[in-house]
Write a protein that holds these residues in place. Sequence first.
Motif, PDB file in Angstrom:
ATOM      1  N   ASP A   1      17.662  10.566  -6.978  1.00 48.26           N
ATOM      2  CA  ASP A   1      17.791  11.026  -5.419  1.00 48.26           C
ATOM      3  C   ASP A   1      18.745  10.094  -4.592  1.00 48.26           C
ATOM      4  O   ASP A   1      17.611   9.169  -4.254  1.00 48.26           O
ATOM      5  N   ASN A   2      18.552  11.029  -3.255  1.00 51.50           N
ATOM      6  CA  ASN A   2      19.496  10.087  -2.023  1.00 51.50           C
ATOM      7  C   ASN A   2      18.090   9.711  -1.380  1.00 51.50           C
ATOM      8  O   ASN A   2      18.237   8.257  -1.017  1.00 51.50           O
ATOM      9  N   GLU A   3      17.505  10.488  -0.710  1.00 52.73           N
ATOM     10  CA  GLU A   3      16.265  10.359   0.319  1.00 52.73           C
ATOM     11  C   GLU A   3      15.285   9.632  -0.305  1.00 52.73           C
ATOM     12  O   GLU A   3      15.243   8.934  -0.241  1.00 52.73           O
ATOM     13  N   ILE A   4      15.275   9.649  -2.191  1.00 54.78           N
ATOM     14  CA  ILE A   4      14.206   8.594  -2.160  1.00 54.78           C
ATOM     15  C   ILE A   4      14.305   7.154  -2.537  1.00 54.78           C
ATOM     16  O   ILE A   4      13.648   6.657  -2.277  1.00 54.78           O
ATOM     17  N   LEU A   5      15.334   7.182  -2.777  1.00 53.35           N
ATOM     18  CA  LEU A   5      16.050   5.778  -2.779  1.00 53.35           C
ATOM     19  C   LEU A   5      16.165   5.472  -1.706  1.00 53.35           C
ATOM     20  O   LEU A   5      15.817   4.183  -0.952  1.00 53.35           O
ATOM     21  N   LEU A   6      16.718   6.174  -0.056  1.00 56.63           N
ATOM     22  CA  LEU A   6      16.351   5.600   1.500  1.00 56.63           C
ATOM     23  C   LEU A   6      14.952   5.323   1.070  1.00 56.63           C
ATOM     24  O   LEU A   6      14.593   4.108   2.091  1.00 56.63           O
ATOM     25  N   LYS A   7      13.997   5.952   1.071  1.00 54.77           N
ATOM     26  CA  LYS A   7      12.246   5.488   1.276  1.00 54.77           C
ATOM     27  C   LYS A   7      11.846   3.901   0.740  1.00 54.77           C
ATOM     28  O   LYS A   7      11.897   3.694   0.666  1.00 54.77           O
ATOM     29  N   ILE A   8      12.614   4.783  -0.643  1.00 61.32           N
ATOM     30  CA  ILE A   8      12.310   3.345  -1.251  1.00 61.32           C
ATOM     31  C   ILE A   8      12.829   1.817  -0.584  1.00 61.32           C
ATOM     32  O   ILE A   8      12.304   0.537  -0.576  1.00 61.32           O
ATOM     33  N   ASN A   9      14.046   1.684  -0.468  1.00 57.32           N
ATOM     34  CA  ASN A   9      14.879   0.816   0.246  1.00 57.32           C
ATOM     35  C   ASN A   9      13.987   0.415   1.769  1.00 57.32           C
ATOM     36  O   ASN A   9      13.817  -0.580   2.264  1.00 57.32           O
ATOM     37  N   ARG A  10      13.915   1.310   1.987  1.00 55.56           N
ATOM     38  CA  ARG A  10      12.707   1.082   3.673  1.00 55.56           C
ATOM     39  C   ARG A  10      11.750   0.217   3.813  1.00 55.56           C
ATOM     40  O   ARG A  10      11.188  -0.975   3.992  1.00 55.56           O
ATOM     41  N   GLU A  11      10.759   0.976   2.548  1.00 59.03           N
ATOM     42  CA  GLU A  11       9.353  -0.296   2.395  1.00 59.03           C
ATOM     43  C   GLU A  11       9.673  -1.166   1.732  1.00 59.03           C
ATOM     44  O   GLU A  11       9.334  -2.194   2.018  1.00 59.03           O
ATOM     45  N   TYR A  12      10.801  -1.396   0.694  1.00 61.96           N
ATOM     46  CA  TYR A  12      11.162  -3.131   0.128  1.00 61.96           C
ATOM     47  C   TYR A  12      11.216  -3.893   1.435  1.00 61.96           C
ATOM     48  O   TYR A  12      10.462  -4.699   1.306  1.00 61.96           O
TER      49      TYR A  12
ATOM     50  N   LEU B   1       6.919  -7.891  -6.210  1.00 63.58           N
ATOM     51  CA  LEU B   1       8.055  -6.972  -5.242  1.00 63.58           C
ATOM     52  C   LEU B   1       9.499  -6.857  -5.454  1.00 63.58           C
ATOM     53  O   LEU B   1      10.043  -5.669  -5.907  1.00 63.58           O
ATOM     54  N   LYS B   2      10.320  -7.545  -6.314  1.00 64.73           N
ATOM     55  CA  LYS B   2      11.841  -7.675  -6.876  1.00 64.73           C
ATOM     56  C   LYS B   2      11.492  -6.781  -8.214  1.00 64.73           C
ATOM     57  O   LYS B   2      12.657  -5.692  -8.282  1.00 64.73           O
ATOM     58  N   LYS B   3      11.106  -7.119  -8.693  1.00 62.29           N
ATOM     59  CA  LYS B   3      10.816  -6.413  -9.760  1.00 62.29           C
ATOM     60  C   LYS B   3      10.827  -5.658 -10.243  1.00 62.29           C
ATOM     61  O   LYS B   3      11.393  -4.443 -10.564  1.00 62.29           O
ATOM     62  N   ARG B   4       9.598  -4.967  -9.092  1.00 64.39           N
ATOM     63  CA  ARG B   4       9.562  -3.144  -9.101  1.00 64.39           C
ATOM     64  C   ARG B   4      10.612  -2.729  -8.793  1.00 64.39           C
ATOM     65  O   ARG B   4      10.797  -1.683  -9.036  1.00 64.39           O
TER      66      ARG B   4
ATOM     67  N   THR C   1       1.164  -1.606  -0.131  1.00 58.84           N
ATOM     68  CA  THR C   1      -0.182  -0.212   0.513  1.00 58.84           C
ATOM     69  C   THR C   1       0.807   1.544  -0.019  1.00 58.84           C
ATOM     70  O   THR C   1       0.744   2.089   0.212  1.00 58.84           O
ATOM     71  N   GLY C   2       2.448   0.996  -0.555  1.00 58.93           N
ATOM     72  CA  GLY C   2       3.237   2.314  -0.128  1.00 58.93           C
ATOM     73  C   GLY C   2       2.979   3.252  -1.598  1.00 58.93           C
ATOM     74  O   GLY C   2       1.939   2.906  -2.208  1.00 58.93           O
ATOM     75  N   LEU C   3       3.915   4.097  -1.141  1.00 62.49           N
ATOM     76  CA  LEU C   3       3.457   5.173  -2.436  1.00 62.49           C
ATOM     77  C   LEU C   3       4.443   4.180  -3.634  1.00 62.49           C
ATOM     78  O   LEU C   3       4.090   4.462  -4.798  1.00 62.49           O
ATOM     79  N   PHE C   4       5.492   3.647  -3.126  1.00 61.14           N
ATOM     80  CA  PHE C   4       6.262   2.772  -4.410  1.00 61.14           C
ATOM     81  C   PHE C   4       5.787   1.641  -4.927  1.00 61.14           C
ATOM     82  O   PHE C   4       6.139   1.086  -5.788  1.00 61.14           O
ATOM     83  N   PHE C   5       5.729   0.836  -4.008  1.00 61.97           N
ATOM     84  CA  PHE C   5       4.880  -0.429  -4.444  1.00 61.97           C
ATOM     85  C   PHE C   5       3.858  -0.480  -4.532  1.00 61.97           C
ATOM     86  O   PHE C   5       2.958  -2.071  -4.115  1.00 61.97           O
ATOM     87  N   ARG C   6       2.264   0.146  -4.504  1.00 60.53           N
ATOM     88  CA  ARG C   6       1.386   0.079  -4.591  1.00 60.53           C
ATOM     89  C   ARG C   6       1.094  -1.181  -6.158  1.00 60.53           C
ATOM     90  O   ARG C   6       1.165  -1.177  -6.700  1.00 60.53           O
ATOM     91  N   GLY C   7       0.001  -2.213  -5.277  1.00 62.21           N
ATOM     92  CA  GLY C   7      -0.708  -2.945  -5.596  1.00 62.21           C
ATOM     93  C   GLY C   7       0.531  -4.439  -6.393  1.00 62.21           C
ATOM     94  O   GLY C   7      -0.004  -5.045  -6.982  1.00 62.21           O
ATOM     95  N   VAL C   8       1.220  -4.279  -5.383  1.00 61.77           N
ATOM     96  CA  VAL C   8       2.450  -5.716  -5.481  1.00 61.77           C
ATOM     97  C   VAL C   8       1.994  -7.235  -4.889  1.00 61.77           C
ATOM     98  O   VAL C   8       1.594  -6.320  -3.733  1.00 61.77           O
ATOM     99  N   ASN C   9       2.135  -7.935  -4.851  1.00 62.98           N
ATOM    100  CA  ASN C   9       1.147  -8.462  -3.724  1.00 62.98           C
ATOM    101  C   ASN C   9       2.004 -10.096  -4.023  1.00 62.98           C
ATOM    102  O   ASN C   9       1.389 -11.281  -3.382  1.00 62.98           O
ATOM    103  N   ASN C  10       3.275 -10.669  -4.236  1.00 66.54           N
ATOM    104  CA  ASN C  10       4.620 -11.355  -4.153  1.00 66.54           C
ATOM    105  C   ASN C  10       5.713 -10.638  -4.176  1.00 66.54           C
ATOM    106  O   ASN C  10       5.709  -9.688  -5.120  1.00 66.54           O
ATOM    107  N   GLN C  11       6.491 -11.910  -3.841  1.00 65.23           N
ATOM    108  CA  GLN C  11       7.527 -11.750  -4.125  1.00 65.23           C
ATOM    109  C   GLN C  11       8.650 -10.991  -5.425  1.00 65.23           C
ATOM    110  O   GLN C  11       9.121 -10.328  -5.269  1.00 65.23           O
ATOM    111  N   VAL C  12       7.719 -12.551  -6.577  1.00 58.39           N
ATOM    112  CA  VAL C  12       8.680 -11.774  -7.666  1.00 58.39           C
ATOM    113  C   VAL C  12       8.160 -10.366  -8.276  1.00 58.39           C
ATOM    114  O   VAL C  12       9.364  -9.761  -8.821  1.00 58.39           O
TER     115      VAL C  12
END
Length: 196
Positions: A172-183, A153-156, A140-151
């Motif tokens: 952007d460094n800050e956005i990359l940190l948010k992506i990593n945290r959500e992942y 998730l990794k592709k996104r 439900t996060g901003l970057f991974f909305r609609g992902v429902n399995n591991q495969v």
Amino acid sequence: MDKFTERLSEYKSKEELENLKHQLFMENVRLQAEKSQIENDYEGLRKEKKEVAADRKQLSREKKQLTIEINQLREQVEYQRKRLREDESLLDQKQKLVERGYELLEQDKKQIQKEYSRIEQEREQLRRATASARKEVYATGLFFRGVNNQVALKKRYKDLLKIYHPDNICGDNEILLKINREYEELKERFDYAESI
């Protein structure tokens, strides 16, 4: 001897005396033959008596030997009977142990079946719970909305890394940190849902 002389006086002629002499001679020969026969018979009887005595001794020895052997056989038979009784007793004990073992195995089998049935029920309940839990795990996060399995998730995640990496023009460094945290959060949720 007096009787003999009286009897001789009864014969009057020489012929009668010769005849008597001949009869006496023949009687003497017959008596000698009978005596010889009796002596032979006596000698034969003596030999037979010795043989019978020897046979008796032999029979006595054989009887003693047979008595000894019979006693030994009786002792062996008694020992074998005693051993057989002990073996039967031991076999009965072993049979009782085996029967007791079968009873215990039967009890264990029933207990294992109950445990297996309980585990199956729990597994079914868990399967139902995980099936419903998997349906509920959605990003439900901003970057991974609609992902429902591991495969997915990794592709996104790979796609987002290509876009927002700091070496890239629009990175952007800050956005990359948010992506990593959500992942990482989503990855743990998906791992947990699949392990159930």
